[in-house]
Design a protein around this motif. Sequence first.
Motif, PDB file in Angstrom:
ATOM      1  N   LEU A 125      32.845  44.028  37.202  1.00  0.00           N
ATOM      2  CA  LEU A 125      34.113  45.068  37.335  1.00  0.00           C
ATOM      3  C   LEU A 125      33.658  46.501  37.170  1.00  0.00           C
ATOM      4  O   LEU A 125      33.523  47.188  38.070  1.00  0.00           O
ATOM      5  N   ALA A 126      32.781  46.453  36.145  1.00  0.00           N
ATOM      6  CA  ALA A 126      32.076  47.909  35.891  1.00  0.00           C
ATOM      7  C   ALA A 126      31.059  48.152  36.954  1.00  0.00           C
ATOM      8  O   ALA A 126      30.995  49.369  37.303  1.00  0.00           O
ATOM      9  N   SER A 183      42.046  52.823  33.602  1.00  0.00           N
ATOM     10  CA  SER A 183      42.507  54.148  33.841  1.00  0.00           C
ATOM     11  C   SER A 183      42.165  55.288  32.926  1.00  0.00           C
ATOM     12  O   SER A 183      42.510  56.460  33.248  1.00  0.00           O
ATOM     13  N   GLN A 184      41.455  54.794  31.748  1.00  0.00           N
ATOM     14  CA  GLN A 184      40.982  55.917  31.015  1.00  0.00           C
ATOM     15  C   GLN A 184      39.597  56.659  31.501  1.00  0.00           C
ATOM     16  O   GLN A 184      39.216  57.774  31.255  1.00  0.00           O
ATOM     17  N   ILE A 185      39.111  55.931  32.825  1.00  0.00           N
ATOM     18  CA  ILE A 185      37.875  56.271  33.257  1.00  0.00           C
ATOM     19  C   ILE A 185      38.245  56.835  34.886  1.00  0.00           C
ATOM     20  O   ILE A 185      37.429  57.646  35.220  1.00  0.00           O
ATOM     21  N   LEU A 186      39.064  56.066  35.299  1.00  0.00           N
ATOM     22  CA  LEU A 186      39.575  56.298  36.695  1.00  0.00           C
ATOM     23  C   LEU A 186      40.873  56.951  36.891  1.00  0.00           C
ATOM     24  O   LEU A 186      41.518  56.588  35.843  1.00  0.00           O
ATOM     25  N   SER A 213      43.785  49.571  41.695  1.00  0.00           N
ATOM     26  CA  SER A 213      43.217  49.008  43.031  1.00  0.00           C
ATOM     27  C   SER A 213      42.056  48.280  42.824  1.00  0.00           C
ATOM     28  O   SER A 213      41.671  47.326  43.331  1.00  0.00           O
ATOM     29  N   VAL A 214      41.049  49.104  41.894  1.00  0.00           N
ATOM     30  CA  VAL A 214      39.747  48.569  41.737  1.00  0.00           C
ATOM     31  C   VAL A 214      39.989  47.103  41.177  1.00  0.00           C
ATOM     32  O   VAL A 214      39.347  46.036  41.344  1.00  0.00           O
ATOM     33  N   ALA A 215      40.972  46.773  39.875  1.00  0.00           N
ATOM     34  CA  ALA A 215      41.138  45.895  39.390  1.00  0.00           C
ATOM     35  C   ALA A 215      41.608  44.677  40.148  1.00  0.00           C
ATOM     36  O   ALA A 215      41.227  43.415  40.195  1.00  0.00           O
ATOM     37  N   ALA A 216      42.474  45.066  41.000  1.00  0.00           N
ATOM     38  CA  ALA A 216      43.366  44.163  42.048  1.00  0.00           C
ATOM     39  C   ALA A 216      42.154  43.717  43.108  1.00  0.00           C
ATOM     40  O   ALA A 216      42.254  42.493  43.324  1.00  0.00           O
ATOM     41  N   ARG A 217      41.234  44.440  43.805  1.00  0.00           N
ATOM     42  CA  ARG A 217      40.470  44.129  44.661  1.00  0.00           C
ATOM     43  C   ARG A 217      39.749  43.111  44.020  1.00  0.00           C
ATOM     44  O   ARG A 217      38.966  42.036  45.022  1.00  0.00           O
TER      45      ARG A 217
END
Length: 400
Positions: A323-324, A291-294, A301-305
């Motif tokens: 992930l990145a 969340s420091q980036i998005l 959401s990205v982490a969960a997906r």
Amino acid sequence: MKAEPYDVLIVGAGAAGMMCAIEAGRRGRRVLVVDHAARPGEKIRISGGGRCNFTNTGTTPANFLGENPRFATSALKRFSQRDFIAMVDRAGIAWHEKPLGQLFCDDSAKQIVRMLTDAMRAAGVTLKLSTGVDAVERSGEGWAATLSDGARVTAASLVVASGGKSIPKMGATGWGYDLARRHGLRVTETRPALVPLTFEAGLLEQLSPLAGVAVDVAATNVTTERERATFREAMLFTHRGLSGPAVLQISSYWREGEAITLAMAPDRDVYAELKAAKEANGKQAVHTALSQILPRRLAESVAARHEVAGKLAEIGDKRLKSLAESVNGWTVKPVGSEGYRTAEVTLGGVATEGLDQQTMQANSVPRLFLIGEVVDITGWLGGYNFQWAWSSGWAAGQAC
């Protein structure tokens, strides 16, 4: 009823039609402009959030799509963005520039409409609103038309400035395409452009909680058949899919069945930043670091997906790198677009091979001119389509 004679009949009181009328009227031509709408310049009035993105300082043929975008070169050079800006300045309309060369009125888009209608009036142009064209046919070397109010008119020249199919609630139709076909002109495939893209139900269910989240992205169309393009602007998650300037831009290049790739942190080394965060504070949750980036909701959401959860210290470098990569390489396949209902313009139109680039006259049909959106020249988002309207209308106005 005796037909009333004019030198020029222009169908469409939008940007291109009004510009053409002004120029033809200034040449001493007797001009009639008809439009089925109750007010002129409706697309101008609603554009740019009501402030009208009336041109772009960087306009070149490279900012346009079509079978032959270079067809626009002559008109754009002869009446350029600088010429329209000078017209706006003479009218005393204050404006400002936004990033990427976009110019907007400080006050209201209605000022641009008023500038054009005042100029038409000064040039002696007759404007008939709430009036359609029931029939128009060749009459000798000119044209004869029956209007929806029952009036009959003749004209030496007919100018089609009726626009495309976008925003049908404002009365948009394919009338201009139909007329062109009747007179032997080819019309390329037409489709909604500068339009939000939509997702299938399963993906939409996953992403709908992100509705309202905006992020700056680089959007690229994934294709082997057409030109690849990348646009770096804002993207907006919606209840139907994706919108925002970057998505509207790429929608003109995207086709059904194809994917788009989104870099949601362009120019940032997401893996390096996450690894640094892991070394600095391995106890923080991965979505907190992301969340420091998005935006936070998007990071979660990205982490969960990707099923990456827990503390950074517990996540191996391989999973962190994956992930990145998903952040700057999210490839997604829209199922469609919101269609003409919300499309800002229509892609495609009357093929430029059948038109003279100097005058916008049909090569095979003397005294028939086609200008603006009805032609197969479509600009990017950002004032380019208005500049094509001004330029093509001006060019036809010198010859009709």
